[in-house]
Design a protein around this motif. Structure first.
Motif, PDB file in Angstrom:
ATOM      1  N   PRO A  58       0.725  -1.258  -0.044  1.00 39.97           N
ATOM      2  CA  PRO A  58      -0.023   0.107   0.126  1.00 39.97           C
ATOM      3  C   PRO A  58       0.840   1.146   0.066  1.00 39.97           C
ATOM      4  N   HIS A  59       2.063   1.447   0.565  1.00 38.29           N
ATOM      5  CA  HIS A  59       2.995   2.457   0.667  1.00 38.29           C
ATOM      6  C   HIS A  59       3.464   2.763  -0.673  1.00 38.29           C
ATOM      7  N   PHE A  60       3.785   1.823  -1.602  1.00 44.68           N
ATOM      8  CA  PHE A  60       4.208   1.753  -2.772  1.00 44.68           C
ATOM      9  C   PHE A  60       3.242   2.327  -3.689  1.00 44.68           C
ATOM     10  N   GLN A  61       1.915   1.805  -3.252  1.00 43.20           N
ATOM     11  CA  GLN A  61       0.730   2.296  -4.275  1.00 43.20           C
ATOM     12  C   GLN A  61       0.509   3.825  -3.919  1.00 43.20           C
ATOM     13  N   TYR A  62       0.593   3.985  -2.708  1.00 41.62           N
ATOM     14  CA  TYR A  62       0.424   5.638  -2.475  1.00 41.62           C
ATOM     15  C   TYR A  62       1.406   6.574  -3.227  1.00 41.62           C
ATOM     16  N   LEU A  63       2.752   6.091  -3.082  1.00 46.42           N
ATOM     17  CA  LEU A  63       3.822   7.037  -3.643  1.00 46.42           C
ATOM     18  C   LEU A  63       3.629   7.066  -5.217  1.00 46.42           C
ATOM     19  N   CYS A  64       3.175   5.854  -5.776  1.00 46.22           N
ATOM     20  CA  CYS A  64       2.738   5.818  -7.172  1.00 46.22           C
ATOM     21  C   CYS A  64       1.837   6.779  -7.813  1.00 46.22           C
ATOM     22  N   LYS A  65       0.775   6.728  -6.889  1.00 45.46           N
ATOM     23  CA  LYS A  65      -0.551   7.587  -6.840  1.00 45.46           C
ATOM     24  C   LYS A  65      -0.186   8.990  -6.820  1.00 45.46           C
ATOM     25  N   VAL A  66       0.359   9.191  -5.848  1.00 44.98           N
ATOM     26  CA  VAL A  66       0.697  10.731  -5.483  1.00 44.98           C
ATOM     27  C   VAL A  66       1.500  11.282  -6.827  1.00 44.98           C
ATOM     28  N   ALA A  67       2.553  10.565  -6.901  1.00 46.37           N
ATOM     29  CA  ALA A  67       3.663  10.962  -8.202  1.00 46.37           C
ATOM     30  C   ALA A  67       2.663  10.958  -9.259  1.00 46.37           C
ATOM     31  N   PHE A  68       1.770  10.126  -9.766  1.00 44.09           N
ATOM     32  CA  PHE A  68       1.031  10.270 -11.037  1.00 44.09           C
ATOM     33  C   PHE A  68       0.109  11.623 -10.932  1.00 44.09           C
ATOM     34  N   PHE A  69      -0.389  11.877  -9.858  1.00 44.77           N
ATOM     35  CA  PHE A  69      -0.983  12.979  -9.433  1.00 44.77           C
ATOM     36  C   PHE A  69      -0.380  14.161  -9.928  1.00 44.77           C
ATOM     37  N   ASN A  70       0.868  14.434  -9.282  1.00 46.44           N
ATOM     38  CA  ASN A  70       1.693  15.626  -9.690  1.00 46.44           C
ATOM     39  C   ASN A  70       2.143  15.605 -10.961  1.00 46.44           C
ATOM     40  N   CYS A  71       2.679  14.289 -11.657  1.00 45.65           N
ATOM     41  CA  CYS A  71       2.957  14.308 -13.214  1.00 45.65           C
ATOM     42  C   CYS A  71       1.701  14.728 -14.126  1.00 45.65           C
ATOM     43  N   TRP A  72       0.614  14.247 -13.731  1.00 43.81           N
ATOM     44  CA  TRP A  72      -0.540  14.627 -14.659  1.00 43.81           C
ATOM     45  C   TRP A  72      -0.496  16.212 -14.630  1.00 43.81           C
ATOM     46  N   ILE A  73      -0.478  16.634 -13.462  1.00 42.59           N
ATOM     47  CA  ILE A  73      -0.770  18.278 -13.234  1.00 42.59           C
ATOM     48  C   ILE A  73       0.112  18.974 -14.199  1.00 42.59           C
ATOM     49  N   VAL A  74       1.586  18.468 -14.156  1.00 41.07           N
ATOM     50  CA  VAL A  74       2.716  19.084 -14.752  1.00 41.07           C
ATOM     51  C   VAL A  74       2.770  18.899 -16.233  1.00 41.07           C
ATOM     52  N   ALA A  75       2.177  17.433 -16.830  1.00 44.08           N
ATOM     53  CA  ALA A  75       2.030  17.313 -18.046  1.00 44.08           C
ATOM     54  C   ALA A  75       0.885  18.304 -18.681  1.00 44.08           C
ATOM     55  N   MET A  76      -0.057  18.300 -17.974  1.00 40.33           N
ATOM     56  CA  MET A  76      -1.162  19.044 -18.550  1.00 40.33           C
ATOM     57  C   MET A  76      -0.996  20.341 -18.562  1.00 40.33           C
ATOM     58  N   ALA A  77      -0.267  20.870 -17.700  1.00 43.93           N
ATOM     59  CA  ALA A  77      -0.143  22.453 -17.714  1.00 43.93           C
ATOM     60  C   ALA A  77       0.719  22.565 -18.950  1.00 43.93           C
ATOM     61  N   THR A  78       1.888  21.665 -18.989  1.00 47.78           N
ATOM     62  CA  THR A  78       2.633  22.128 -20.035  1.00 47.78           C
ATOM     63  C   THR A  78       2.133  21.989 -21.350  1.00 47.78           C
ATOM     64  N   LEU A  79       1.124  20.865 -21.422  1.00 45.31           N
ATOM     65  CA  LEU A  79       0.654  20.742 -22.853  1.00 45.31           C
ATOM     66  C   LEU A  79      -0.522  21.931 -22.934  1.00 45.31           C
TER      67      LEU A  79
END
Ligand SMILES: CCCCCCCCCCCCCCCC(=O)SCCNC(=O)CCNC(=O)[C@H](O)C(C)(C)COP(=O)(O)OP(=O)(O)OC[C@H]1O[C@@H](n2cnc3c(N)ncnc32)[C@H](O)[C@@H]1OP(=O)(O)O
Ligand SMILES: CCCCCCCC/C=C\CCCCCCCC(=O)OC[C@@H](O)COP(=O)(O)O
Length: 294
Positions: free
Chosen positions: A24-45
Protein backbone atom coordinates in the motif's frame (compact mmCIF):
# COMPACT_ATOMS: atom_id res chain seq x y z
CA UNK A 1 26.11 -10.10 -19.91
CA UNK A 2 23.79 -8.35 -22.38
CA UNK A 3 21.22 -11.14 -21.98
CA UNK A 4 21.39 -10.77 -18.24
CA UNK A 5 20.84 -7.04 -18.56
CA UNK A 6 17.88 -7.61 -20.89
CA UNK A 7 16.31 -10.05 -18.45
CA UNK A 8 16.87 -7.57 -15.66
CA UNK A 9 15.16 -4.83 -17.65
CA UNK A 10 12.22 -7.10 -18.44
CA UNK A 11 11.85 -8.14 -14.83
CA UNK A 12 11.92 -4.57 -13.54
CA UNK A 13 8.35 -3.61 -14.62
CA UNK A 14 7.12 -6.96 -13.35
CA UNK A 15 8.74 -6.40 -9.98
CA UNK A 16 7.28 -2.87 -9.85
CA UNK A 17 3.82 -4.25 -10.65
CA UNK A 18 4.14 -6.87 -7.94
CA UNK A 19 5.31 -4.26 -5.45
CA UNK A 20 2.38 -2.02 -6.48
CA UNK A 21 -0.08 -4.86 -5.86
CA UNK A 22 1.42 -5.91 -2.55
CA UNK A 23 2.55 -2.70 -0.90
CA UNK A 24 0.00 0.00 0.00
CA UNK A 25 2.90 2.40 0.67
CA UNK A 26 4.34 1.91 -2.80
CA UNK A 27 0.83 2.26 -4.24
CA UNK A 28 0.43 5.55 -2.37
CA UNK A 29 3.75 6.87 -3.69
CA UNK A 30 2.88 5.89 -7.27
CA UNK A 31 -0.56 7.48 -7.06
CA UNK A 32 0.73 10.74 -5.59
CA UNK A 33 3.55 10.86 -8.16
CA UNK A 34 1.01 10.27 -10.93
CA UNK A 35 -1.19 13.07 -9.58
CA UNK A 36 1.69 15.55 -9.69
CA UNK A 37 2.99 14.30 -13.05
CA UNK A 38 -0.49 14.60 -14.56
CA UNK A 39 -0.75 18.21 -13.39
CA UNK A 40 2.71 19.09 -14.72
CA UNK A 41 2.04 17.30 -18.03
CA UNK A 42 -1.35 18.94 -18.52
CA UNK A 43 -0.01 22.36 -17.59
CA UNK A 44 2.84 21.94 -20.08
CA UNK A 45 0.51 20.73 -22.81
CA UNK A 46 -2.24 23.28 -22.30
CA UNK A 47 -0.31 26.44 -21.39
CA UNK A 48 0.52 27.29 -25.02
CA UNK A 49 -3.19 27.13 -25.91
CA UNK A 50 -4.06 29.22 -22.86
CA UNK A 51 -1.31 31.71 -23.76
CA UNK A 52 -2.91 32.12 -27.15
CA UNK A 53 -5.99 33.56 -25.39
CA UNK A 54 -3.89 35.57 -22.92
CA UNK A 55 -4.49 35.81 -19.16
CA UNK A 56 -8.19 35.09 -18.80
CA UNK A 57 -10.62 33.39 -16.43
CA UNK A 58 -11.89 31.51 -19.50
CA UNK A 59 -8.70 29.45 -19.30
CA UNK A 60 -10.09 27.95 -16.07
CA UNK A 61 -12.22 25.80 -18.39
CA UNK A 62 -9.05 24.21 -19.78
CA UNK A 63 -7.65 23.68 -16.32
CA UNK A 64 -10.95 22.13 -15.21
CA UNK A 65 -11.15 19.81 -18.21
CA UNK A 66 -7.57 18.69 -17.55
CA UNK A 67 -8.27 17.80 -13.93
CA UNK A 68 -11.74 16.22 -14.30
CA UNK A 69 -10.50 12.77 -15.48
CA UNK A 70 -8.27 12.32 -12.41
CA UNK A 71 -11.08 10.88 -10.28
CA UNK A 72 -11.54 8.06 -12.79
CA UNK A 73 -7.87 7.06 -12.62
CA UNK A 74 -8.19 6.80 -8.86
CA UNK A 75 -11.63 5.18 -8.71
CA UNK A 76 -13.04 8.04 -6.71
CA UNK A 77 -16.77 8.59 -6.99
CA UNK A 78 -17.90 12.17 -6.47
CA UNK A 79 -21.35 12.90 -5.06
CA UNK A 80 -22.51 16.49 -5.15
CA UNK A 81 -25.29 17.69 -2.86
CA UNK A 82 -26.92 21.11 -3.18
CA UNK A 83 -25.38 22.06 -6.54
CA UNK A 84 -28.42 24.29 -7.15
CA UNK A 85 -27.04 26.69 -4.51
CA UNK A 86 -24.40 27.63 -7.08
CA UNK A 87 -26.96 28.71 -9.67
CA UNK A 88 -26.55 32.36 -8.80
CA UNK A 89 -26.37 35.31 -11.14
CA UNK A 90 -23.50 37.68 -10.50
CA UNK A 91 -20.38 37.44 -8.39
CA UNK A 92 -19.99 35.54 -5.13
CA UNK A 93 -17.29 34.11 -2.87
CA UNK A 94 -16.96 30.36 -2.31
CA UNK A 95 -15.33 29.18 0.90
CA UNK A 96 -14.27 25.55 1.11
CA UNK A 97 -12.41 23.31 3.57
CA UNK A 98 -8.88 22.30 2.50
CA UNK A 99 -7.65 18.79 3.34
CA UNK A 100 -5.05 18.07 0.68
CA UNK A 101 -4.04 18.72 -2.93
CA UNK A 102 -6.72 16.13 -3.78
CA UNK A 103 -9.24 18.94 -3.16
CA UNK A 104 -8.54 19.98 -6.74
CA UNK A 105 -10.59 16.95 -7.83
CA UNK A 106 -13.59 18.12 -5.78
CA UNK A 107 -13.08 21.71 -6.81
CA UNK A 108 -13.37 20.97 -10.52
CA UNK A 109 -16.59 19.00 -9.92
CA UNK A 110 -18.48 22.07 -8.78
CA UNK A 111 -16.51 25.15 -9.77
CA UNK A 112 -18.90 27.55 -11.52
CA UNK A 113 -18.17 29.59 -14.64
CA UNK A 114 -15.94 32.64 -14.22
CA UNK A 115 -14.53 31.43 -10.91
CA UNK A 116 -10.89 31.60 -9.86
CA UNK A 117 -9.21 30.35 -6.70
CA UNK A 118 -6.99 32.39 -4.42
CA UNK A 119 -3.70 30.55 -4.09
CA UNK A 120 -0.44 30.91 -2.23
CA UNK A 121 2.21 32.75 -4.23
CA UNK A 122 4.61 29.80 -4.10
CA UNK A 123 2.54 27.98 -6.76
CA UNK A 124 3.65 30.62 -9.28
CA UNK A 125 7.17 29.20 -9.16
CA UNK A 126 6.20 25.66 -10.16
CA UNK A 127 7.31 26.06 -13.78
CA UNK A 128 4.55 25.41 -16.31
CA UNK A 129 2.06 24.76 -13.46
CA UNK A 130 2.60 28.32 -12.24
CA UNK A 131 2.33 29.60 -15.78
CA UNK A 132 -0.96 27.72 -16.34
CA UNK A 133 -2.33 29.06 -13.05
CA UNK A 134 -1.34 32.64 -13.93
CA UNK A 135 -2.83 32.35 -17.42
CA UNK A 136 -6.10 31.13 -15.86
CA UNK A 137 -6.37 34.28 -13.78
CA UNK A 138 -5.70 32.55 -10.44
CA UNK A 139 -5.17 35.20 -7.76
CA UNK A 140 -1.91 34.87 -5.86
CA UNK A 141 -1.29 36.13 -2.36
CA UNK A 142 1.85 36.24 -0.27
CA UNK A 143 0.68 34.81 3.03
CA UNK A 144 3.76 36.14 4.81
CA UNK A 145 3.02 39.76 3.85
CA UNK A 146 -0.39 40.58 5.25
CA UNK A 147 -0.53 44.15 3.89
CA UNK A 148 0.10 43.14 0.29
CA UNK A 149 -2.29 40.17 0.63
CA UNK A 150 -4.99 42.56 1.89
CA UNK A 151 -4.26 44.91 -1.02
CA UNK A 152 -4.69 42.05 -3.50
CA UNK A 153 -7.99 41.11 -1.83
CA UNK A 154 -9.27 44.71 -1.96
CA UNK A 155 -8.39 44.93 -5.62
CA UNK A 156 -10.14 41.58 -6.19
CA UNK A 157 -13.32 42.94 -4.56
CA UNK A 158 -13.66 45.64 -7.20
CA UNK A 159 -12.68 43.28 -10.05
CA UNK A 160 -15.40 40.86 -8.90
CA UNK A 161 -18.08 43.48 -9.30
CA UNK A 162 -16.81 44.92 -12.56
CA UNK A 163 -16.07 41.62 -14.27
CA UNK A 164 -18.69 39.36 -12.73
CA UNK A 165 -16.01 37.22 -11.16
CA UNK A 166 -16.51 34.46 -8.62
CA UNK A 167 -13.68 33.70 -6.22
CA UNK A 168 -12.87 30.39 -4.49
CA UNK A 169 -11.05 30.66 -1.15
CA UNK A 170 -9.74 28.01 1.22
CA UNK A 171 -10.23 30.05 4.42
CA UNK A 172 -8.20 27.65 6.55
CA UNK A 173 -5.24 29.12 4.62
CA UNK A 174 -3.32 25.84 4.52
CA UNK A 175 -3.95 22.12 4.05
CA UNK A 176 -5.54 20.47 7.06
CA UNK A 177 -5.99 16.69 7.16
CA UNK A 178 -7.33 16.89 10.73
CA UNK A 179 -10.78 15.89 11.85
CA UNK A 180 -12.04 19.42 12.43
CA UNK A 181 -11.47 22.62 10.53
CA UNK A 182 -8.77 25.10 11.48
CA UNK A 183 -9.75 28.61 12.59
CA UNK A 184 -10.66 30.60 9.48
CA UNK A 185 -8.58 33.45 8.05
CA UNK A 186 -10.72 36.50 7.50
CA UNK A 187 -9.68 37.53 3.97
CA UNK A 188 -12.55 35.71 2.19
CA UNK A 189 -15.11 37.36 4.43
CA UNK A 190 -13.62 40.85 4.05
CA UNK A 191 -13.66 40.19 0.31
CA UNK A 192 -17.37 39.30 0.31
CA UNK A 193 -18.26 42.27 2.53
CA UNK A 194 -16.19 44.73 0.48
CA UNK A 195 -17.77 43.49 -2.76
CA UNK A 196 -21.20 43.14 -1.03
CA UNK A 197 -21.65 39.70 -2.57
CA UNK A 198 -22.97 36.43 -1.11
CA UNK A 199 -20.78 33.71 0.38
CA UNK A 200 -21.40 30.12 -0.71
CA UNK A 201 -19.85 27.59 1.71
CA UNK A 202 -18.77 24.22 0.29
CA UNK A 203 -17.76 21.24 2.41
CA UNK A 204 -15.80 18.30 1.03
CA UNK A 205 -16.22 15.15 3.11
CA UNK A 206 -13.17 13.71 4.89
CA UNK A 207 -10.84 11.51 2.82
CA UNK A 208 -9.94 9.15 5.72
CA UNK A 209 -11.61 6.18 4.07
CA UNK A 210 -9.40 6.27 1.02
CA UNK A 211 -6.56 8.74 1.55
CA UNK A 212 -4.11 9.60 4.27
CA UNK A 213 -0.74 11.24 3.65
CA UNK A 214 0.28 10.43 7.21
CA UNK A 215 -0.41 6.71 6.84
CA UNK A 216 0.68 6.69 3.17
CA UNK A 217 -2.62 5.18 2.13
CA UNK A 218 -4.48 5.88 -1.12
CA UNK A 219 -7.23 3.49 -2.18
CA UNK A 220 -10.53 4.11 -3.99
CA UNK A 221 -13.70 5.52 -2.45
CA UNK A 222 -16.53 7.99 -2.42
CA UNK A 223 -16.28 11.68 -1.74
CA UNK A 224 -19.28 13.88 -0.99
CA UNK A 225 -19.31 17.58 -1.79
CA UNK A 226 -22.01 19.53 -0.06
CA UNK A 227 -22.90 23.06 -1.16
CA UNK A 228 -24.52 24.92 1.73
CA UNK A 229 -27.10 27.71 1.40
CA UNK A 230 -25.59 31.07 0.55
CA UNK A 231 -24.99 33.71 3.18
CA UNK A 232 -25.87 37.27 2.20
CA UNK A 233 -23.50 40.11 3.10
CA UNK A 234 -25.48 43.07 1.76
CA UNK A 235 -25.45 45.87 4.34
CA UNK A 236 -22.64 44.29 6.38
CA UNK A 237 -19.49 46.29 7.18
CA UNK A 238 -15.94 45.32 8.23
CA UNK A 239 -16.94 45.31 11.89
CA UNK A 240 -19.32 42.41 11.13
CA UNK A 241 -16.55 40.26 9.64
CA UNK A 242 -15.48 38.38 12.82
CA UNK A 243 -19.07 37.29 13.53
CA UNK A 244 -19.71 36.44 9.88
CA UNK A 245 -16.53 34.35 9.79
CA UNK A 246 -17.53 32.44 12.90
CA UNK A 247 -21.10 31.76 11.78
CA UNK A 248 -19.99 30.43 8.38
CA UNK A 249 -17.29 28.30 10.00
CA UNK A 250 -19.84 26.94 12.45
CA UNK A 251 -22.23 25.93 9.64
CA UNK A 252 -19.38 24.25 7.75
CA UNK A 253 -18.07 22.47 10.84
CA UNK A 254 -21.54 21.08 11.53
CA UNK A 255 -21.89 19.88 7.93
CA UNK A 256 -18.43 18.29 8.09
CA UNK A 257 -19.26 16.45 11.30
CA UNK A 258 -22.55 15.23 9.84
CA UNK A 259 -20.87 14.10 6.62
CA UNK A 260 -18.14 12.25 8.52
CA UNK A 261 -20.82 10.20 10.21
CA UNK A 262 -23.11 9.59 7.25
CA UNK A 263 -20.28 8.79 4.79
CA UNK A 264 -19.00 6.19 7.20
CA UNK A 265 -22.47 4.69 7.58
CA UNK A 266 -23.12 4.75 3.79
CA UNK A 267 -19.87 3.00 3.13
CA UNK A 268 -20.43 0.41 5.82
CA UNK A 269 -23.86 -0.33 4.29
CA UNK A 270 -22.48 -0.55 0.75
CA UNK A 271 -19.76 -2.80 2.07
CA UNK A 272 -22.14 -5.22 3.73
CA UNK A 273 -24.40 -5.21 0.63
CA UNK A 274 -21.40 -6.06 -1.49
CA UNK A 275 -20.22 -8.62 1.02
CA UNK A 276 -16.92 -6.79 1.49
CA UNK A 277 -16.13 -7.52 5.08
CA UNK A 278 -12.38 -7.03 5.10
CA UNK A 279 -10.33 -3.89 5.61
CA UNK A 280 -7.83 -4.19 2.79
CA UNK A 281 -4.98 -1.72 2.85
CA UNK A 282 -6.05 0.24 5.92
CA UNK A 283 -5.98 0.00 9.69
CA UNK A 284 -8.76 -1.59 11.70
CA UNK A 285 -11.80 0.52 12.44
CA UNK A 286 -11.95 2.37 9.10
CA UNK A 287 -14.50 1.50 6.45
CA UNK A 288 -13.65 -0.05 3.10
CA UNK A 289 -14.63 1.73 -0.09
CA UNK A 290 -13.24 -0.69 -2.65
CA UNK A 291 -16.35 -0.53 -4.83
CA UNK A 292 -14.84 1.60 -7.55
CA UNK A 293 -12.21 -0.75 -8.84
CA UNK A 294 -8.47 0.07 -8.47
C1 LIG B 1 -3.99 22.92 -17.21
C2 LIG B 1 -3.58 22.15 -15.96
C3 LIG B 1 -3.07 23.03 -14.89
C4 LIG B 1 -2.96 22.43 -13.62
C5 LIG B 1 -2.82 23.43 -12.55
C6 LIG B 1 -3.30 22.87 -11.31
C7 LIG B 1 -3.10 23.69 -10.13
C8 LIG B 1 -4.35 24.49 -9.86
C9 LIG B 1 -4.27 25.03 -8.51
C10 LIG B 1 -5.45 25.82 -8.24
C11 LIG B 1 -5.91 25.72 -6.85
C12 LIG B 1 -5.08 26.39 -5.93
C13 LIG B 1 -5.47 26.17 -4.54
C14 LIG B 1 -4.45 26.69 -3.66
C15 LIG B 1 -4.88 26.77 -2.27
C16 LIG B 1 -3.97 27.62 -1.45
O1 LIG B 1 -2.99 28.11 -1.88
S1 LIG B 1 -4.46 27.89 0.20
C17 LIG B 1 -3.39 29.17 0.68
C18 LIG B 1 -3.82 30.52 0.21
N1 LIG B 1 -5.10 30.94 0.72
C19 LIG B 1 -5.24 31.61 1.86
O2 LIG B 1 -4.30 31.94 2.53
C20 LIG B 1 -6.63 32.00 2.27
C21 LIG B 1 -6.79 33.43 2.24
N2 LIG B 1 -6.01 34.11 3.31
C22 LIG B 1 -6.53 35.09 4.05
O3 LIG B 1 -7.68 35.37 3.83
C23 LIG B 1 -5.77 35.76 5.17
O4 LIG B 1 -6.70 36.45 5.92
C24 LIG B 1 -4.67 36.79 4.75
C25 LIG B 1 -5.26 37.90 3.94
C26 LIG B 1 -3.59 36.07 3.96
C27 LIG B 1 -4.07 37.39 6.02
O5 LIG B 1 -3.59 36.35 6.79
P1 LIG B 1 -3.36 36.43 8.39
O6 LIG B 1 -2.75 37.74 8.73
O7 LIG B 1 -2.59 35.23 8.77
O8 LIG B 1 -4.79 36.17 8.95
P2 LIG B 1 -6.12 36.82 9.54
O9 LIG B 1 -6.17 36.40 10.95
O10 LIG B 1 -7.23 36.38 8.68
O11 LIG B 1 -6.01 38.38 9.43
C28 LIG B 1 -5.31 39.19 10.31
C29 LIG B 1 -6.01 40.53 10.41
O12 LIG B 1 -6.13 41.12 9.12
C30 LIG B 1 -7.50 41.40 8.83
N3 LIG B 1 -7.76 41.17 7.41
C31 LIG B 1 -7.59 40.00 6.72
N4 LIG B 1 -7.94 40.19 5.44
C32 LIG B 1 -8.36 41.47 5.33
C33 LIG B 1 -8.85 42.23 4.25
N5 LIG B 1 -8.99 41.70 3.03
N6 LIG B 1 -9.21 43.51 4.50
C34 LIG B 1 -9.06 44.05 5.72
N7 LIG B 1 -8.59 43.38 6.77
C35 LIG B 1 -8.24 42.11 6.59
C36 LIG B 1 -8.27 40.46 9.71
O13 LIG B 1 -9.58 40.91 9.98
C37 LIG B 1 -7.43 40.41 10.95
O14 LIG B 1 -7.62 41.54 11.72
P3 LIG B 1 -8.51 41.49 13.08
O15 LIG B 1 -9.88 41.14 12.63
O16 LIG B 1 -7.90 40.43 13.92
O17 LIG B 1 -8.36 42.87 13.62
C1 LIG C 1 11.06 25.12 -12.60
C2 LIG C 1 10.40 24.43 -11.46
C3 LIG C 1 9.71 23.19 -11.87
C4 LIG C 1 9.03 22.60 -10.69
C5 LIG C 1 8.15 21.46 -11.03
C6 LIG C 1 7.37 21.17 -9.81
C7 LIG C 1 6.41 20.06 -9.96
C8 LIG C 1 5.22 20.32 -9.11
C9 LIG C 1 4.33 19.17 -9.12
C10 LIG C 1 3.06 19.23 -8.99
C11 LIG C 1 2.32 20.45 -8.74
C12 LIG C 1 1.03 20.13 -8.12
C13 LIG C 1 0.42 21.39 -7.66
C14 LIG C 1 -0.86 21.11 -7.01
C15 LIG C 1 -1.36 22.33 -6.35
C16 LIG C 1 -2.35 21.96 -5.33
C17 LIG C 1 -2.83 23.13 -4.58
C18 LIG C 1 -2.55 22.97 -3.16
O1 LIG C 1 -3.07 22.15 -2.47
O2 LIG C 1 -1.69 23.87 -2.67
C19 LIG C 1 -1.39 23.82 -1.31
C20 LIG C 1 -1.82 25.09 -0.67
O3 LIG C 1 -3.15 25.17 -0.80
C21 LIG C 1 -1.52 25.18 0.79
O4 LIG C 1 -0.23 24.90 0.96
P1 LIG C 1 0.33 24.50 2.37
O5 LIG C 1 -0.49 23.39 2.93
O6 LIG C 1 0.27 25.73 3.24
O7 LIG C 1 1.73 24.11 2.08
Amino acid sequence: MDVLLLHGLLLLPLAALLLYRCSPHFQYLCKVAFFNCWIVAMATLLSPFAAFRGRSVDNMKLLRAALLPLKRFYGIRMRVRGAEQLQLQGPFVIVCNHQASLDLMGMVEVIPERCVPIAKRELLYLGTVGWACWLSGIIFIDRHRRDTAIEVISHTASTMRHENLRVWVFPEGTRNPGKSMLPFKRGAFHLAVQAQVPIVPIVISPYWDFFSSKEKRFTSGTCTIRVLPRVETRGLSPKDVPELTESVRQAMAEALAEMSMSDHEDQATEQSLLGLGDNRGRPQGQGDTARNGK
